[in-house]
Scaffold this motif. Structure first.
Motif, PDB file in Angstrom:
ATOM      1  N   THR A  57      -5.971  -2.195   1.463  1.00 48.87           N
ATOM      2  CA  THR A  57      -6.789  -0.973   1.300  1.00 48.87           C
ATOM      3  C   THR A  57      -6.634   0.313   1.898  1.00 48.87           C
ATOM      4  O   THR A  57      -6.713   1.471   1.593  1.00 48.87           O
ATOM      5  CB  THR A  57      -8.232  -1.523   1.515  1.00 48.87           C
ATOM      6  OG1 THR A  57      -8.374  -2.659   0.626  1.00 48.87           O
ATOM      7  CG2 THR A  57      -9.378  -0.620   1.247  1.00 48.87           C
ATOM      8  N   VAL A  58      -6.053   0.184   3.121  1.00 45.28           N
ATOM      9  CA  VAL A  58      -5.858   1.203   3.992  1.00 45.28           C
ATOM     10  C   VAL A  58      -4.589   1.970   3.693  1.00 45.28           C
ATOM     11  O   VAL A  58      -4.634   3.337   3.398  1.00 45.28           O
ATOM     12  CB  VAL A  58      -5.388   0.864   5.378  1.00 45.28           C
ATOM     13  CG1 VAL A  58      -4.707   1.847   6.521  1.00 45.28           C
ATOM     14  CG2 VAL A  58      -6.682   0.446   6.279  1.00 45.28           C
ATOM     15  N   LEU A  59      -3.685   1.485   2.939  1.00 40.84           N
ATOM     16  CA  LEU A  59      -2.634   1.989   2.312  1.00 40.84           C
ATOM     17  C   LEU A  59      -2.967   2.854   1.177  1.00 40.84           C
ATOM     18  O   LEU A  59      -2.643   3.817   0.840  1.00 40.84           O
ATOM     19  CB  LEU A  59      -1.675   1.044   1.775  1.00 40.84           C
ATOM     20  CG  LEU A  59      -0.546   0.433   2.779  1.00 40.84           C
ATOM     21  CD1 LEU A  59       0.638  -0.569   2.142  1.00 40.84           C
ATOM     22  CD2 LEU A  59       0.312   1.722   3.254  1.00 40.84           C
ATOM     23  N   THR A  60      -4.124   2.293   0.359  1.00 39.54           N
ATOM     24  CA  THR A  60      -4.552   2.970  -0.952  1.00 39.54           C
ATOM     25  C   THR A  60      -5.160   4.399  -0.331  1.00 39.54           C
ATOM     26  O   THR A  60      -4.932   5.467  -0.890  1.00 39.54           O
ATOM     27  CB  THR A  60      -5.248   2.013  -1.566  1.00 39.54           C
ATOM     28  OG1 THR A  60      -4.596   0.914  -2.128  1.00 39.54           O
ATOM     29  CG2 THR A  60      -6.010   2.699  -2.853  1.00 39.54           C
ATOM     30  N   ALA A  61      -6.017   4.290   0.385  1.00 38.49           N
ATOM     31  CA  ALA A  61      -6.603   5.242   1.252  1.00 38.49           C
ATOM     32  C   ALA A  61      -5.820   6.428   1.869  1.00 38.49           C
ATOM     33  O   ALA A  61      -5.940   7.647   1.568  1.00 38.49           O
ATOM     34  CB  ALA A  61      -7.592   4.997   2.165  1.00 38.49           C
ATOM     35  N   ALA A 105      -3.077   1.503  -5.375  1.00 45.07           N
ATOM     36  CA  ALA A 105      -3.586  -0.035  -5.476  1.00 45.07           C
ATOM     37  C   ALA A 105      -2.780  -0.880  -6.201  1.00 45.07           C
ATOM     38  O   ALA A 105      -2.880  -2.237  -6.018  1.00 45.07           O
ATOM     39  CB  ALA A 105      -5.057   0.323  -6.070  1.00 45.07           C
ATOM     40  N   ALA A 106      -2.347  -0.487  -7.468  1.00 40.57           N
ATOM     41  CA  ALA A 106      -1.688  -1.322  -8.425  1.00 40.57           C
ATOM     42  C   ALA A 106      -0.395  -1.931  -7.698  1.00 40.57           C
ATOM     43  O   ALA A 106      -0.187  -3.021  -7.866  1.00 40.57           O
ATOM     44  CB  ALA A 106      -1.247  -0.482  -9.536  1.00 40.57           C
ATOM     45  N   VAL A 107       0.145  -1.048  -6.792  1.00 40.50           N
ATOM     46  CA  VAL A 107       1.332  -1.809  -6.141  1.00 40.50           C
ATOM     47  C   VAL A 107       0.827  -2.643  -4.857  1.00 40.50           C
ATOM     48  O   VAL A 107       1.196  -3.557  -4.584  1.00 40.50           O
ATOM     49  CB  VAL A 107       2.123  -0.727  -5.619  1.00 40.50           C
ATOM     50  CG1 VAL A 107       3.477  -1.272  -4.470  1.00 40.50           C
ATOM     51  CG2 VAL A 107       2.961   0.012  -6.839  1.00 40.50           C
ATOM     52  N   SER A 108      -0.195  -2.162  -4.149  1.00 44.69           N
ATOM     53  CA  SER A 108      -0.815  -2.804  -3.042  1.00 44.69           C
ATOM     54  C   SER A 108      -1.378  -4.069  -3.292  1.00 44.69           C
ATOM     55  O   SER A 108      -1.330  -5.225  -2.610  1.00 44.69           O
ATOM     56  CB  SER A 108      -1.584  -1.847  -2.204  1.00 44.69           C
ATOM     57  OG  SER A 108      -0.916  -0.888  -1.765  1.00 44.69           O
ATOM     58  N   LEU A 148       4.034   9.143  -5.923  1.00 42.21           N
ATOM     59  CA  LEU A 148       3.449   9.230  -4.594  1.00 42.21           C
ATOM     60  C   LEU A 148       2.753   7.997  -4.210  1.00 42.21           C
ATOM     61  O   LEU A 148       2.991   7.522  -2.943  1.00 42.21           O
ATOM     62  CB  LEU A 148       2.450  10.489  -4.311  1.00 42.21           C
ATOM     63  CG  LEU A 148       1.974  10.979  -2.953  1.00 42.21           C
ATOM     64  CD1 LEU A 148       3.042  10.744  -1.708  1.00 42.21           C
ATOM     65  CD2 LEU A 148       1.136  11.863  -2.929  1.00 42.21           C
ATOM     66  N   GLY A 149       1.770   7.675  -4.821  1.00 44.13           N
ATOM     67  CA  GLY A 149       1.124   6.541  -4.719  1.00 44.13           C
ATOM     68  C   GLY A 149       1.812   5.156  -4.541  1.00 44.13           C
ATOM     69  O   GLY A 149       1.762   4.256  -3.768  1.00 44.13           O
ATOM     70  N   ALA A 150       2.839   5.031  -5.634  1.00 43.94           N
ATOM     71  CA  ALA A 150       3.602   3.752  -5.697  1.00 43.94           C
ATOM     72  C   ALA A 150       4.508   3.796  -4.441  1.00 43.94           C
ATOM     73  O   ALA A 150       4.749   2.833  -3.690  1.00 43.94           O
ATOM     74  CB  ALA A 150       4.499   3.952  -6.969  1.00 43.94           C
ATOM     75  N   ALA A 151       5.096   4.941  -4.239  1.00 44.01           N
ATOM     76  CA  ALA A 151       6.095   5.038  -2.967  1.00 44.01           C
ATOM     77  C   ALA A 151       5.393   4.874  -1.661  1.00 44.01           C
ATOM     78  O   ALA A 151       5.962   4.005  -0.834  1.00 44.01           O
ATOM     79  CB  ALA A 151       6.734   6.577  -3.027  1.00 44.01           C
ATOM     80  N   THR A 152       3.968   5.346  -1.501  1.00 47.65           N
ATOM     81  CA  THR A 152       3.197   5.119  -0.300  1.00 47.65           C
ATOM     82  C   THR A 152       3.207   3.799   0.019  1.00 47.65           C
ATOM     83  O   THR A 152       3.248   3.017   1.008  1.00 47.65           O
ATOM     84  CB  THR A 152       1.973   5.775  -0.251  1.00 47.65           C
ATOM     85  OG1 THR A 152       2.343   7.179  -0.575  1.00 47.65           O
ATOM     86  CG2 THR A 152       1.195   5.632   0.997  1.00 47.65           C
ATOM     87  N   ALA A 153       2.745   3.037  -1.085  1.00 44.17           N
ATOM     88  CA  ALA A 153       2.493   1.507  -1.271  1.00 44.17           C
ATOM     89  C   ALA A 153       3.600   0.737  -1.002  1.00 44.17           C
ATOM     90  O   ALA A 153       3.494  -0.354  -0.293  1.00 44.17           O
ATOM     91  CB  ALA A 153       1.496   1.154  -2.381  1.00 44.17           C
TER      92      ALA A 153
END
Length: 165
Positions: A57-61, A105-108, A148-153
């Motif tokens: 959840t922290v990674l998503t945020a 979120a999908a990745v995490s 960006l989201g997928a890379a971060t997660a």
């Protein structure tokens, strides 16, 4: 090309059910709310992996916050050639923060069994598509946000430390 693709997808918003669904997804995804709530619910229900859920959840945020930072730097205006079906929290379009938090979120959450990939991935894809249907992002905004989201997660996947079982 970006304008043309947006116009084609946005036209599906003429169908009342499609428009209503896209609006609902847009509202629920504002500031990553849907994904943060899902992560906290996962932490509440899955006691054995509570810490992993909270880290996911922290990674998503974090991904969502990163997208907001990129928006302040790039400052791309939102599309003006289509009529938006929703109001937006900001004036800038690139990258889509909804797409960023959805992909993160999908990745995490993807490794968490029942709520993982079978639910998170299609819901994230629908969230991304909804931003085009409601007419507030260009396709490249959504693609960049999802990347960006997928890379971060993905970069934080080890930190999540999901143990299956």
């Amino acid at each position: 090309m970006d304008r043309r693709l947006l116009s084609m997808v946005h036209a599906y918003g003429d169908h009342p059910r499609v428009a209503a669904t896209a609006r609902a997804l847009s509202r629920s995804g504002e500031h990553g709310t849907l994904w943060l709530a899902a992560g906290l619910a996962g932490a509440a229900v899955d006691r054995e992996r509570r810490g992993a859920w909270l880290r996911a959840t922290v990674l998503t945020a974090t991904a969502h916050l990163a997208s907001m930072g990129v928006k302040r730097i790039v400052r791309r205006p939102r599309p003006t050639h289509v009529r938006p079906l929703v109001r937006t929290a900001g004036r800038h379009s690139f990258p889509s923060s909804h797409a960023t938090s959805a992909a993160a979120a999908a990745v995490s959450f993807g490794a968490f069994g029942a709520f993982g990939a079978p639910v998170a991935v299609p819901l994230a894809a629908a969230m991304c598509l909804s931003r085009l249907v409601v007419g507030v992002h260009y396709p490249t905004d959504v693609a960049a946000g999802a990347a960006l989201g997928a890379a971060t997660a993905g970069l934080g996947a080890r930190w999540i430390g999901v143990r299956h079982g």
